[in-house]
Structure formats: C-alpha cells, structure tokens
Design a protein around this motif. Structure first.
Motif, mmCIF file in Angstrom:
data_model
loop_
_atom_site.group_PDB
_atom_site.id
_atom_site.type_symbol
_atom_site.label_atom_id
_atom_site.label_comp_id
_atom_site.label_asym_id
_atom_site.label_seq_id
_atom_site.Cartn_x
_atom_site.Cartn_y
_atom_site.Cartn_z
ATOM 1 N N SER A 115 0.855 -1.183 0.000
ATOM 2 C CA SER A 115 0.000 0.000 0.000
ATOM 3 C C SER A 115 0.895 1.239 0.000
ATOM 4 O O SER A 115 2.083 1.158 0.335
ATOM 5 C CB SER A 115 -0.883 0.008 1.250
ATOM 6 O OG SER A 115 -0.080 0.251 2.404
ATOM 7 N N PRO A 116 0.343 2.402 -0.345
ATOM 8 C CA PRO A 116 1.142 3.632 -0.263
ATOM 9 C C PRO A 116 1.718 3.853 1.145
ATOM 10 O O PRO A 116 2.858 4.292 1.284
ATOM 11 C CB PRO A 116 0.146 4.730 -0.644
ATOM 12 C CG PRO A 116 -0.854 4.039 -1.512
ATOM 13 C CD PRO A 116 -0.976 2.653 -0.936
ATOM 14 N N LEU A 171 8.425 1.977 4.616
ATOM 15 C CA LEU A 171 9.683 1.386 4.187
ATOM 16 C C LEU A 171 10.696 2.478 3.843
ATOM 17 O O LEU A 171 11.856 2.418 4.264
ATOM 18 C CB LEU A 171 9.461 0.452 2.996
ATOM 19 C CG LEU A 171 10.687 -0.245 2.431
ATOM 20 C CD1 LEU A 171 11.406 -1.073 3.495
ATOM 21 C CD2 LEU A 171 10.301 -1.109 1.238
ATOM 22 N N ALA A 172 10.275 3.488 3.110
ATOM 23 C CA ALA A 172 11.170 4.599 2.768
ATOM 24 C C ALA A 172 11.654 5.316 4.027
ATOM 25 O O ALA A 172 12.836 5.655 4.148
ATOM 26 C CB ALA A 172 10.465 5.574 1.829
ATOM 27 N N PHE A 224 9.369 5.822 -3.179
ATOM 28 C CA PHE A 224 9.009 4.704 -4.045
ATOM 29 C C PHE A 224 7.881 5.126 -4.971
ATOM 30 O O PHE A 224 6.957 5.823 -4.570
ATOM 31 C CB PHE A 224 8.536 3.500 -3.211
ATOM 32 C CG PHE A 224 9.638 2.817 -2.475
ATOM 33 C CD1 PHE A 224 10.487 1.933 -3.124
ATOM 34 C CD2 PHE A 224 9.845 3.046 -1.125
ATOM 35 C CE1 PHE A 224 11.508 1.301 -2.451
ATOM 36 C CE2 PHE A 224 10.859 2.420 -0.439
ATOM 37 C CZ PHE A 224 11.700 1.545 -1.100
ATOM 38 N N SER A 225 7.945 4.668 -6.218
ATOM 39 C CA SER A 225 6.865 4.919 -7.164
ATOM 40 C C SER A 225 5.627 4.133 -6.729
ATOM 41 O O SER A 225 5.745 3.005 -6.258
ATOM 42 C CB SER A 225 7.282 4.464 -8.560
ATOM 43 O OG SER A 225 6.165 4.443 -9.432
ATOM 44 N N GLY A 252 4.735 -10.622 6.552
ATOM 45 C CA GLY A 252 3.734 -9.560 6.560
ATOM 46 C C GLY A 252 4.299 -8.161 6.395
ATOM 47 O O GLY A 252 3.560 -7.182 6.442
ATOM 48 N N ARG A 253 5.608 -8.044 6.184
ATOM 49 C CA ARG A 253 6.239 -6.730 6.028
ATOM 50 C C ARG A 253 7.005 -6.687 4.703
ATOM 51 O O ARG A 253 7.724 -7.622 4.353
ATOM 52 C CB ARG A 253 7.227 -6.510 7.181
ATOM 53 C CG ARG A 253 7.985 -5.229 7.063
ATOM 54 C CD ARG A 253 9.058 -5.116 8.116
ATOM 55 N NE ARG A 253 9.843 -3.921 7.827
ATOM 56 C CZ ARG A 253 10.244 -3.076 8.720
ATOM 57 N NH1 ARG A 253 9.966 -3.279 9.981
ATOM 58 N NH2 ARG A 253 10.943 -2.027 8.371
ATOM 59 N N TRP A 254 6.846 -5.584 3.958
ATOM 60 C CA TRP A 254 7.581 -5.393 2.717
ATOM 61 C C TRP A 254 8.997 -4.943 3.045
ATOM 62 O O TRP A 254 9.192 -4.028 3.831
ATOM 63 C CB TRP A 254 6.883 -4.370 1.820
ATOM 64 C CG TRP A 254 5.618 -4.911 1.248
ATOM 65 C CD1 TRP A 254 4.363 -4.725 1.727
ATOM 66 C CD2 TRP A 254 5.488 -5.765 0.123
ATOM 67 N NE1 TRP A 254 3.451 -5.412 0.962
ATOM 68 C CE2 TRP A 254 4.126 -6.058 -0.039
ATOM 69 C CE3 TRP A 254 6.397 -6.321 -0.781
ATOM 70 C CZ2 TRP A 254 3.650 -6.869 -1.066
ATOM 71 C CZ3 TRP A 254 5.912 -7.131 -1.806
ATOM 72 C CH2 TRP A 254 4.558 -7.397 -1.941
#
Length: 101
Positions: free
Chosen positions: A5-6, A12-13, A52-53, A88-90
């Motif tokens: 998701s956004p 993450l960023a 991230f795009s 469960g985590r990117w």
C-alpha cells in the motif's frame, strides 16, 4: 497478488532513510543475528529523500518490482527495486541503478 500500500511504501522509505541502523536492517530483511550497519544507515540518511513509485508490477506471490528515487537535484538517482513480502512486512529485496550514465 499482494502489493504494498502507499502507507507501507512510505514506512519502508522512512525506515531506510531514518539513519537508525536497526530500522535499516529490518527494512532490508537482514537476519536478526546480523549486526546492524551504522555506516549504511548514515549514508542512506545523508543521501536525501527516498520515494518509491506507486506503480508496482507483481512478479510472483509476495514479490513486486517498482522504481525509487533517492536524493534531489543533481544528486537524484532512480533505482529499479524489487520488494519482497517477508512475515507480513515489505522489505527491500534487490536494487539496480536505473539511470546509469
């Protein structure tokens, strides 16, 4: 197939550019037993904003590709990025510089 998701991409960023070695280690999916790399964390934080795009391409279950920009102005670089869903985590899987000279 699942995609980040956004909000997950922003988290993450933020983790990658936080300057906190433990957060960076978690964001790259480093094993818990591996020491966090303070020099890497400091370098990412100094490099500038990471974005991230929102355009992602599913590759397989729990794996997507996208692009990310790091830095701003003359130092801005675009990267091809593979994100992997782990527990469960990117997390950041692989990166390659997209705009090589």
């Amino acid at each position: 197939m699942a995609t980040p998701s956004p909000e997950q991409a922003q988290t993450l960023a933020a983790d990658l550019s936080s300057g906190d070695a433990a957060r960076v280690a978690a964001a790259i999916g480093a094993p818990a037993a591996e020491p966090a790399n303070a020099a890497l964390a400091a370098k990412l934080a100094k490099a500038g904003p990471l974005v991230f795009s929102p355009n992602v391409t599913p590759v397989s279950a729990g794996v997507v590709t996208t692009t990310a920009t790091l830095g701003s102005g003359a130092t801005k670089k675009t990267w091809n990025v593979r994100l992997v869903l782990v527990g469960g985590r990117w997390v950041l899987g692989t990166t390659t510089l997209a705009n090589k000279p």
